[in-house]
Design a protein around this motif. Structure first.
Motif, mmCIF file in Angstrom:
data_model
loop_
_atom_site.group_PDB
_atom_site.id
_atom_site.type_symbol
_atom_site.label_atom_id
_atom_site.label_comp_id
_atom_site.label_asym_id
_atom_site.label_seq_id
_atom_site.Cartn_x
_atom_site.Cartn_y
_atom_site.Cartn_z
ATOM 1 N N LEU A 1 27.149 -27.787 -10.181
ATOM 2 C CA LEU A 1 26.677 -27.008 -10.664
ATOM 3 C C LEU A 1 25.959 -26.303 -11.125
ATOM 4 N N ILE A 2 24.881 -27.704 -11.061
ATOM 5 C CA ILE A 2 22.846 -26.511 -10.850
ATOM 6 C C ILE A 2 23.011 -25.879 -9.616
ATOM 7 N N ALA A 3 23.122 -25.813 -8.625
ATOM 8 C CA ALA A 3 23.057 -24.569 -7.112
ATOM 9 C C ALA A 3 24.271 -23.502 -7.891
ATOM 10 N N GLN A 4 24.610 -23.328 -8.615
ATOM 11 C CA GLN A 4 26.080 -22.350 -9.348
ATOM 12 C C GLN A 4 25.031 -20.727 -9.956
ATOM 13 N N LEU A 5 24.185 -21.012 -10.685
ATOM 14 C CA LEU A 5 23.012 -20.267 -11.311
ATOM 15 C C LEU A 5 23.086 -19.445 -10.221
ATOM 16 N N THR A 6 21.977 -19.655 -8.920
ATOM 17 C CA THR A 6 21.403 -19.062 -8.112
ATOM 18 C C THR A 6 22.667 -18.834 -7.301
ATOM 19 N N ALA A 7 23.322 -19.048 -6.776
ATOM 20 C CA ALA A 7 24.084 -19.217 -5.777
ATOM 21 C C ALA A 7 25.726 -18.339 -5.615
ATOM 22 N N PRO A 8 25.933 -17.534 -4.311
ATOM 23 C CA PRO A 8 26.913 -16.493 -5.331
ATOM 24 C C PRO A 8 28.316 -17.291 -5.781
ATOM 25 N N VAL A 9 28.859 -17.085 -6.665
ATOM 26 C CA VAL A 9 30.571 -16.449 -6.794
ATOM 27 C C VAL A 9 31.613 -16.595 -5.270
ATOM 28 N N ARG A 10 31.809 -17.204 -5.146
ATOM 29 C CA ARG A 10 33.104 -16.699 -3.420
ATOM 30 C C ARG A 10 34.215 -17.577 -4.335
ATOM 31 N N TRP A 11 34.696 -16.321 -4.293
ATOM 32 C CA TRP A 11 36.168 -16.607 -5.086
ATOM 33 C C TRP A 11 36.900 -16.388 -4.028
ATOM 34 N N THR A 12 36.218 -14.900 -3.102
ATOM 35 C CA THR A 12 37.300 -14.578 -2.103
ATOM 36 C C THR A 12 37.891 -16.280 -1.180
ATOM 37 N N GLN A 13 36.601 -17.071 -0.960
ATOM 38 C CA GLN A 13 36.746 -18.466 -0.453
ATOM 39 C C GLN A 13 37.957 -19.204 -1.161
ATOM 40 N N THR A 14 37.491 -19.598 -2.307
ATOM 41 C CA THR A 14 38.117 -20.141 -3.330
ATOM 42 C C THR A 14 39.573 -20.182 -2.819
ATOM 43 N N ILE A 15 40.214 -18.396 -3.256
ATOM 44 C CA ILE A 15 41.166 -18.289 -3.322
ATOM 45 C C ILE A 15 41.747 -19.087 -1.808
ATOM 46 N N GLN A 16 41.342 -18.868 -0.823
ATOM 47 C CA GLN A 16 42.288 -18.483 0.840
ATOM 48 C C GLN A 16 42.013 -20.288 1.176
ATOM 49 N N HIS A 17 41.066 -21.105 0.560
ATOM 50 C CA HIS A 17 40.691 -22.851 1.068
ATOM 51 C C HIS A 17 41.842 -23.517 0.272
ATOM 52 N N MET A 18 41.958 -22.228 -1.064
ATOM 53 C CA MET A 18 43.486 -23.257 -1.918
ATOM 54 C C MET A 18 44.715 -22.625 -1.127
#
Length: 293
Positions: free
Chosen positions: A241-258
Motif C-alpha cells: 500500500l505504501i509502494a502503490q503511490l509511486t509504482a504502476p497499477v498492474r491491472w492487466t496482471q491482476t486480472i490475469q492472476h485472478m
C-alpha cells in the motif's frame, strides 16, 4: 469463484450515493460517519455538488471510496467474495470489503492520500497520457530511454497503457511512441503525474499513517496493484500500500492472476458499473462481469 472489484479516480458522478442514502438505514449511518470523520459534509457534495466540485482531489478520492465502500457494506444480501481488488484508489475499498481495514480508518488514509498527492502535484507538476495499440515492452523500453521523468503508470488492458511523468517527459514519450506505431496517444485531464517518481513526497507523507493504521488479516485474498498478486499478511499489505503511490497499477496482471487462480466472475462495486467491466472484458471477453445492485 467470484472477485469483487472497486474503481478508482474517474468513477465520480453527480448525485453519487443519494440512492443508497435514501434506501438503506445502514448506508445513511455510514455516510453520516464519513462526514464526522472528515469534519465536513462530504455527503452533501456527493449528492448535490457539481461535476467541478467532484473534480477537486480532496473531494474526489474520499467520495469514490465512500460510494463504493458503502455500496458493498449496505448491500441487501451479505457479500462473500473469494477475492477482492481495486484500481489504484479502489484498493482501499477492497481492503475494507475484505475486512482488513475498518471503514473510518481507511477513510482517514484516503483523505490524507488525497491531500498528499495534491501537494506533491503542486510542488512538481506533471501529467499523464494513454497509449493505445502498442505492446507493454515497447512502451517500457521507450520510456527508459527518455531523459525526463516518464514511466508506465497504469497497465489497464493489453494494448492500453497509461504513461506518467513530467510534462516534458510525457510530451517526448508521446511523440516517440506515436513514431513507433501507437494507434493513439491521448493526453489525460489529470492533476498530476500519479503513480510516478514525482509522487515520492506523497508516498513518504503517507508511509507513517499507513504504518500506524491497524490492518487485520483479510477474510479473503486481496490482489494488490503493485504486483497484481494476492496478499493476506498485514505487513505485506502495508508494504504494498505504501509502494502503490509511486509504482504502476498492474491491472492487466491482476486480472490475469485472478484468472489463473480460477476466478471467472467479477462484480464491480461503485461508479456506474462500466469502468472496470470494460477493462476486464478486454483482458478476456469470456469473463463474467456484473455490477453490484
Amino acid at each position: 469463484m467470484t472477485a469483487y472489484v472497486f474503481p478508482g479516480q474517474g468513477a465520480q458522478f453527480t448525485g453519487m450515493g443519494k440512492d443508497l442514502f435514501d434506501l438503506s438505514e445502514h448506508a445513511k449511518t455510514l455516510f453520516m460517519q464519513a462526514d464526522d470523520v472528515l469534519g465536513f459534509s462530504l455527503s452533501d457534495v456527493m449528492f448535490n455538488g457539481s461535476e467541478e466540485d467532484l473534480r477537486q482531489t480532496r473531494i474526489t478520492q474520499p467520495a469514490i471510496f465512500v460510494h463504493s465502500t458503502v455500496a458493498f457494506l449496505s448491500a441487501e444480501e451479505p457479500q462473500e467474495p473469494d477475492a477482492v481488488a481495486g484500481h489504484s484508489l479502489g484498493e482501499f475499498s477492497a481492503l475494507v470489503a475484505a475486512g482488513a481495514i475498518a471503514f473510518p480508518d481507511a477513510l482517514r488514509l484516503v483523505s490524507q492520500r488525497a491531500r498528499a498527492m495534491q501537494e506533491a502535484a503542486d510542488a512538481r507538476p506533471g501529467t499523464m497520457a494513454a497509449v493505445l495499440g502498442l505492446d507493454d515492452a515497447t512502451i517500457e523500453a521507450a520510456c527508459a530511454e527518455i531523459k525526463d521523468v516518464v514511466v508506465p503508470a497504469n497497465y489497464n488492458t493489453p494494448g492500453q497503457l497509461v504513461i506518467s511523468g513530467s510534462e516534458e517527459g510525457v510530451a517526448t514519450a508521446s511523440k516517440v511512441l506515436s513514431d513507433l506505431g501507437a494507434r493513439r496517444v491521448l493526453p489525460l485531464n489529470v492533476g498530476g503525474a500519479f503513480h510516478s517518481p514525482l509522487m515520492e513526497p506523497a508516498r513518504e507523507a503517507l508511509r507513517e499513517a499507513i504504518e500506524a493504521t491497524r490492518i487485520r488479516p483479510p477474510g479473503c485474498e486481496v490482489y494488490q496493484n503493485v504486483d497484481g498478486r494476492p496478499s493476506v499478511a498485514p505487513e505485506e499489505i502495508k508494504r504494498k500500500l505504501i509502494a502503490q503511490l509511486t509504482a504502476p497499477v498492474r491491472w492487466t496482471q491482476t486480472i490475469q492472476h485472478m484468472q489463473a487462480a480460477g476466478i471467472r466472475r467479477f462484480v464491480e462495486v461503485g461508479g456506474k458499473g462500466k469502468i472496470l467491466a470494460g477493462l476486464i472484458k478486454k483482458v478476456d471477453r469470456d469473463l463474467d462481469v456484473e455490477q453490484l445492485s
